[in-house]
Design a protein around this motif. Structure first.
Motif, PDB file in Angstrom:
ATOM      1  N   LEU B 167       0.849  -1.287   0.021  1.00 48.94           N
ATOM      2  CA  LEU B 167       0.043   0.186  -0.071  1.00 48.94           C
ATOM      3  C   LEU B 167       0.818   1.190   0.010  1.00 48.94           C
ATOM      4  O   LEU B 167       0.231   2.222  -0.606  1.00 48.94           O
ATOM      5  N   THR B 168       2.104   1.164   0.701  1.00 53.44           N
ATOM      6  CA  THR B 168       2.728   2.538   0.662  1.00 53.44           C
ATOM      7  C   THR B 168       3.758   2.569  -0.433  1.00 53.44           C
ATOM      8  O   THR B 168       4.469   3.540  -0.525  1.00 53.44           O
ATOM      9  N   ARG B 169       3.877   1.640  -1.213  1.00 53.25           N
ATOM     10  CA  ARG B 169       4.884   1.937  -2.484  1.00 53.25           C
ATOM     11  C   ARG B 169       4.509   2.633  -3.336  1.00 53.25           C
ATOM     12  O   ARG B 169       3.072   2.963  -3.681  1.00 53.25           O
ATOM     13  N   GLU B 170       5.439   3.394  -3.961  1.00 49.33           N
ATOM     14  CA  GLU B 170       5.125   4.270  -5.191  1.00 49.33           C
ATOM     15  C   GLU B 170       4.411   3.491  -6.342  1.00 49.33           C
ATOM     16  O   GLU B 170       4.992   2.548  -6.601  1.00 49.33           O
ATOM     17  N   PHE B 171       3.539   4.223  -6.706  1.00 45.81           N
ATOM     18  CA  PHE B 171       2.987   3.642  -8.062  1.00 45.81           C
ATOM     19  C   PHE B 171       3.741   4.265  -9.030  1.00 45.81           C
ATOM     20  O   PHE B 171       3.921   5.352  -9.054  1.00 45.81           O
ATOM     21  N   PRO B 172       3.824   3.545 -10.195  1.00 43.80           N
ATOM     22  CA  PRO B 172       3.441   1.990 -10.209  1.00 43.80           C
ATOM     23  C   PRO B 172       4.598   1.057 -10.204  1.00 43.80           C
ATOM     24  O   PRO B 172       4.477   0.093 -10.231  1.00 43.80           O
ATOM     25  N   GLU B 173       5.740   1.897 -10.121  1.00 42.16           N
ATOM     26  CA  GLU B 173       7.202   0.953 -10.227  1.00 42.16           C
ATOM     27  C   GLU B 173       7.227   0.086  -9.259  1.00 42.16           C
ATOM     28  O   GLU B 173       7.502  -1.209  -9.849  1.00 42.16           O
ATOM     29  N   ALA B 174       6.879   0.283  -7.926  1.00 39.02           N
ATOM     30  CA  ALA B 174       7.413  -0.757  -7.158  1.00 39.02           C
ATOM     31  C   ALA B 174       6.341  -1.728  -6.428  1.00 39.02           C
ATOM     32  O   ALA B 174       6.657  -2.330  -5.379  1.00 39.02           O
ATOM     33  N   ARG B 175       5.255  -1.516  -7.230  1.00 40.37           N
ATOM     34  CA  ARG B 175       4.045  -2.072  -6.656  1.00 40.37           C
ATOM     35  C   ARG B 175       4.242  -3.784  -6.880  1.00 40.37           C
ATOM     36  O   ARG B 175       4.889  -4.250  -7.815  1.00 40.37           O
ATOM     37  N   PHE B 219     -18.359  -3.613   2.514  1.00 40.26           N
ATOM     38  CA  PHE B 219     -17.152  -3.048   2.941  1.00 40.26           C
ATOM     39  C   PHE B 219     -15.988  -2.989   1.672  1.00 40.26           C
ATOM     40  O   PHE B 219     -15.690  -2.037   1.336  1.00 40.26           O
ATOM     41  N   ILE B 220     -15.705  -3.971   1.270  1.00 46.58           N
ATOM     42  CA  ILE B 220     -14.727  -4.468  -0.033  1.00 46.58           C
ATOM     43  C   ILE B 220     -15.407  -3.483  -1.287  1.00 46.58           C
ATOM     44  O   ILE B 220     -14.606  -2.688  -2.101  1.00 46.58           O
ATOM     45  N   GLY B 221     -16.451  -3.696  -1.382  1.00 46.20           N
ATOM     46  CA  GLY B 221     -17.217  -3.022  -2.759  1.00 46.20           C
ATOM     47  C   GLY B 221     -16.867  -1.616  -2.496  1.00 46.20           C
ATOM     48  O   GLY B 221     -16.809  -0.777  -3.332  1.00 46.20           O
ATOM     49  N   THR B 222     -17.151  -0.942  -1.350  1.00 46.81           N
ATOM     50  CA  THR B 222     -17.023   0.408  -1.120  1.00 46.81           C
ATOM     51  C   THR B 222     -15.579   0.868  -1.377  1.00 46.81           C
ATOM     52  O   THR B 222     -15.583   1.914  -2.068  1.00 46.81           O
ATOM     53  N   VAL B 223     -14.860   0.217  -0.839  1.00 45.70           N
ATOM     54  CA  VAL B 223     -13.495   0.749  -1.068  1.00 45.70           C
ATOM     55  C   VAL B 223     -13.167   0.486  -2.495  1.00 45.70           C
ATOM     56  O   VAL B 223     -12.283   1.483  -3.077  1.00 45.70           O
ATOM     57  N   GLY B 224     -13.485  -0.611  -3.257  1.00 42.98           N
ATOM     58  CA  GLY B 224     -13.315  -0.640  -4.585  1.00 42.98           C
ATOM     59  C   GLY B 224     -13.950   0.461  -5.314  1.00 42.98           C
ATOM     60  O   GLY B 224     -13.327   1.106  -6.366  1.00 42.98           O
ATOM     61  N   LEU B 225     -15.203   0.790  -5.256  1.00 37.00           N
ATOM     62  CA  LEU B 225     -15.847   1.635  -5.978  1.00 37.00           C
ATOM     63  C   LEU B 225     -15.202   3.079  -5.762  1.00 37.00           C
ATOM     64  O   LEU B 225     -14.865   3.779  -6.905  1.00 37.00           O
ATOM     65  N   GLN B 247      -6.379  -1.937  -4.596  1.00 38.24           N
ATOM     66  CA  GLN B 247      -6.755  -1.438  -3.292  1.00 38.24           C
ATOM     67  C   GLN B 247      -7.421  -2.479  -2.560  1.00 38.24           C
ATOM     68  O   GLN B 247      -7.477  -2.853  -1.462  1.00 38.24           O
ATOM     69  N   MET B 248      -8.398  -3.343  -3.450  1.00 38.41           N
ATOM     70  CA  MET B 248      -9.100  -4.466  -2.786  1.00 38.41           C
ATOM     71  C   MET B 248      -8.587  -5.585  -2.217  1.00 38.41           C
ATOM     72  O   MET B 248      -8.735  -6.333  -1.298  1.00 38.41           O
ATOM     73  N   LEU B 249      -7.311  -5.892  -2.990  1.00 39.55           N
ATOM     74  CA  LEU B 249      -6.466  -6.897  -2.657  1.00 39.55           C
ATOM     75  C   LEU B 249      -5.554  -6.765  -1.563  1.00 39.55           C
ATOM     76  O   LEU B 249      -4.869  -7.755  -1.086  1.00 39.55           O
TER      77      LEU B 249
END
Ligand code: SF4
Ligand code: SF4
Lengths: 421, 330
Positions: B167-175, B219-225, B247-249
């Protein structure tokens, strides 16, 4: 059509194919005076009197009452006080004789109009045969017009098959009784509700009513408590009996199927209610069966007849496993509203823990009550919340207690809570 | 003649008991524990056992001191210990974990009266207290790619690498890749990395009717949306989709949504209430993850929603069938 839900129970209808046997005349019977909802009867015979089959032995002037008759001939031995499952009352002990003579007063009633009919119903000593024991003649004397007669043949309680056997063994009486009620009370249509686990009864009654367009047979889901009045009426007619209403306020009379059949028999013979069909079952019963027994027969004799292992007996239920009452001892007698005697070696208690708020009781309650909230409100003695959450609607069906993993006595608490409001 | 037992109806009982409910939850977490053992090695299993055992121990002792009936048999303490264990990093010193269990069992659960009486989820509070007290130990991550039992070079946790969680890695390189997120070959708490294992457990609980699917889906749906919408405004639809999935995973979302936001005691009792609860959790999680200074918001979201649960319950009471409106008092 939307239906009120229920819970799935193991049916245990072990006696569904057991032809009803006639139980031998017991040496003596003990007939209680409190077999109906409402006022107790007073004995109208004295010790030493000789009585014949069908004689009236108890009666009362109260509005909510029916007379009591004897199903045996013999001598009145004793008038005593007993602790029946539903409270203390007087009871008449009759020693039976060899002859078993039928009373000369027994003759078919003359019924020309509605008043005659209602009077005859009272004289027959009939109360609802399904369990609650409400005097039938009062139910059949509503002050408002009725347009549907609902026949309760759901028999949703596990084990019990006495209504089922009634339908299979004497469907003509069932239909005859229904027609009588429809005729005298001027009810244009009747609907018979049967749970889907009795396909033979559904088929039989459908065939028998083919020519009567005003009597319909409807199959109901086999879930408990399908036979509870409010649920049955809603699921069959779509009418909702609201708070503080009677079925008649929705234009409906509800009658148990065996009660209907009895009305037919009485109109034909004039023999008052002194005998009934019961189911005998339970894990201690070697020979589960259906029996015709005289009202007042001691349960101990019935248990012996059905091969009950008395040594192991711990729990004796008069009626169904969900709503029946526990007998205090085996000398309890059969009353008018007893539809079963069930004998078990164990009580079914669960270890009680704190409520874990799982919500199962709420999901299980057919009436959408919130049993866990009601229980908490009861312990707080919070009558405002109890009222707001409508504890008064609880019909003590026991679904909530049945499903609760924490073993809380929710249904019982609701009955206690009703006293607080 | 033996005495007959007299009791009020009903005279039969369903099979479900409190103990069985808890046992089902324990069983549902077995895949996650196994995954954790594979990913992070035997020390991970040791740490999990420490938490479970110490939670049971604390419950046992508190009940004795409070002179109350013993309750470890209902297995709820074991469940709390296990869930807390799955919420801490593999390299956390064992004594810190024990402190977390103490907070969860003694302070959050027993001081409020034991099972069913606590207002907040004990494992969630335990984790939050650990976060606030031992911030750096709670955010030191081990990468299972280099440190697992199957790696011949594995030599314990002495050389823990402090890498960031996905979650804290910089997108998108180190993900992390989606495969990493699904199978857990990425950094994270003991039990949050392997989405597949968690989902197996979650689905098991739903099938056994232990939990309602409403909360996790909401819960997961709201985060996803919300992540999807946020992603679109950032970088177009494709990125939105990717961002939502990521984010969901990742993080503790699946663990939290299936196993913590479904705790009976501290969440609403009706389905309508559960829906509100799930959406609320999702919203707060999204806000903390996106705008807050903490990388992960699941625990805080659940705690905040725990606190409002009594109010949600009050507004989502069911209407009894056949009830008529009360007449106004004269
Ligand atoms: S006993 Fe009362 S509260 Fe319980 S399920 Fe039946 S109606 Fe609902
Ligand atoms: S079923 Fe029992 S444990 Fe579950 S909420 Fe109702 S009372 Fe509580």
């Amino acid at each position: 059509m939307r239906k009120i839900k229920g819970i799935h129970l193991k049916h245990n209808k072990n006696t569904a194919s057991c032809q009803t046997e006639k139980f031998p005349i017991p040496k003596e019977v003990l007939i209680p005076m409190n077999m109906n909802m409402g006022a107790n009867s007073e004995p109208v015979v004295k010790v030493g009197d000789h009585v014949n089959i069908g004689d009236k032995i108890g009666d009362s002037n109260a509005f909510l009452s029916v007379p009591v008759h004897t199903g045996v001939s013999g001598t009145v031995k004793e008038i005593t006080e007993i602790h029946a499952v539903n409270g203390k009352c007087k009871a008449i002990r009759i020693e039976t004789d060899e002859q078993q003579t039928v009373s000369k007063n027994i003759k078919p009633p003359v019924i020309n109009n509605r008043d005659d009919f209602v009077k005859a119903l009272r004289e027959s000593g009939l109360t609802g045969l399904g369990g609650a024991g409400f005097p039938t003649h009062i139910k059949h004397n509503p002050s408002v017009p009725i347009d549907i007669l609902v026949i309760n043949a759901a028999e949703c309680e596990p084990y019990i098959t006495s209504d089922h056997r009634q339908m299979l063994e004497d469907s003509d009486a069932v239909i005859g009784g229904i027609k009588l009620v429809m005729k005298h009370l001027n009810i244009p249509q009747a609907v018979i509700g049967i749970e889907g686990n009795k396909p033979d009864a559904i088929k039989l009654l459908q065939d028998k009513t083919k020519s009567d367009s005003n009597i319909t047979v409807k199959k109901l889901p086999s879930v408990y408590p399908q036979g509870a009045e409010k649920i049955l009426v809603f699921n069959l007619t779509g009418r909702l009996i609201k708070e503080k209403q009677l079925p008649s306020d929705q234009g409906v009379i509800v009658m148990n199927v065996s009660t209907a059949a009895y009305i037919h028999t009485y109109a034909k013979t004039g023999m008052p209610l002194t005998e009934r069909r019961i189911t005998v079952d339970g894990d201690l019963i070697k020979k589960p069966c259906n029996l015709f027994v005289k009202i007042g027969t001691p349960v101990s004799e019935i248990l012996e007849y059905a091969g009950c292992d008395m040594e192991k007996l711990r729990k004796l239920i008069m009626g169904g496993t969900m709503m029946g009452m526990c007998a205090y001892d085996i000398n309890t007698v059969i009353s008018k509203s007893n539809n079963a005697v069930l004998a078990f070696k164990k009580t079914a208690e669960k270890k009680m823990t704190n409520c874990i708020r799982c919500g199962r009781c709420i999901k299980a309650c057919p009436l959408n009550l919130m049993p866990t909230e009601l229980e908490k409100a009861y312990y707080r003695k919070d009558s405002t919340t109890l009222k707001k959450l409508r504890v008064g609607l609880c019909m003590n069906c026991g679904c909530c207690t049945y499903v609760c993993p924490a073993g809380r006595q929710l249904a019982q608490i609701n009955q206690l809570a009703k006293n607080l409001i | 003649m033996n005495l007959l037992k007299v009791s009020p109806s009903p005279h039969i009982r369903g099979e479900m008991t409190t103990q069985r409910v808890m046992l089902c939850v324990l069983i549902s977490l077995v895949p996650t524990v196994i995954a954790s053992g594979i990913l992070f090695g035997l020390p991970a299993l040791a740490l999990i056992s420490t938490c479970v055992v110490s939670s049971i121990f604390f419950e046992f002792v508190t009940r004795i001191i409070m002179k109350r009936e013993q309750t470890i048999g209902d297995l709820s303490a074991a469940v709390t210990g296990l869930i807390l264990a799955l919420n801490i990093p593999p390299s956390l010193p064992w004594w810190m974990a024990v402190i977390g269990c103490f907070v969860a069992i003694v302070i959050v659960k027993q001081l409020f009266g034991g099972l069913g009486q606590n207002f907040a989820n004990p494992a969630v509070v335990g984790r939050i207290v650990l976060m606030l007290s031992f911030g750096s130990a709670m955010t030191t991550w081990t990468d299972p790619k280099y440190h697992n039992t199957f790696n011949p070079l594995f030599d314990g946790y002495d050389d823990v690498i402090a890498s960031a969680t996905p979650l804290t890695r910089e997108f998108p390189e180190a993900r992390a890749s989606y495969l990493d997120l699904l199978f857990g070959t990425t950094t994270g708490c003991l039990g949050e990395t392997c989405a597949v294992a968690l989902l197996i457990g979650g689905i098991y609980l739903i099938i056994r009717k232990i939990i309602s699917p409403v909360t996790p889906i909401a819960f997961i749906g709201t985060v996803g949306l919300l992540s999807f919408i946020y992603g679109i405004t950032d970088n177009g639809v494709m990125y939105g989709l990717e961002h939502a999935l990521y984010q969901m995973l990742s993080g503790g979302l699946i663990l939290g949504a299936f196993f913590m936001a479904t705790d009976y005691v501290t969440t609403p009792i009706t389905n309508k209430g559960k829906l509100i609860f799930g959406i609320g959790c999702g919203l707060i999680t999204f806000i903390i993850r996106t705008f807050g200074s903490y990388p992960e918001g699941v625990s805080f979201a659940i705690l905040l929603m725990n606190i409002v649960t009594p109010y949600i319950d009050r507004f989502t009471m069911l209407k009894p069938i056949g009830a008529v409106k009360e007449e106004k008092a004269k």
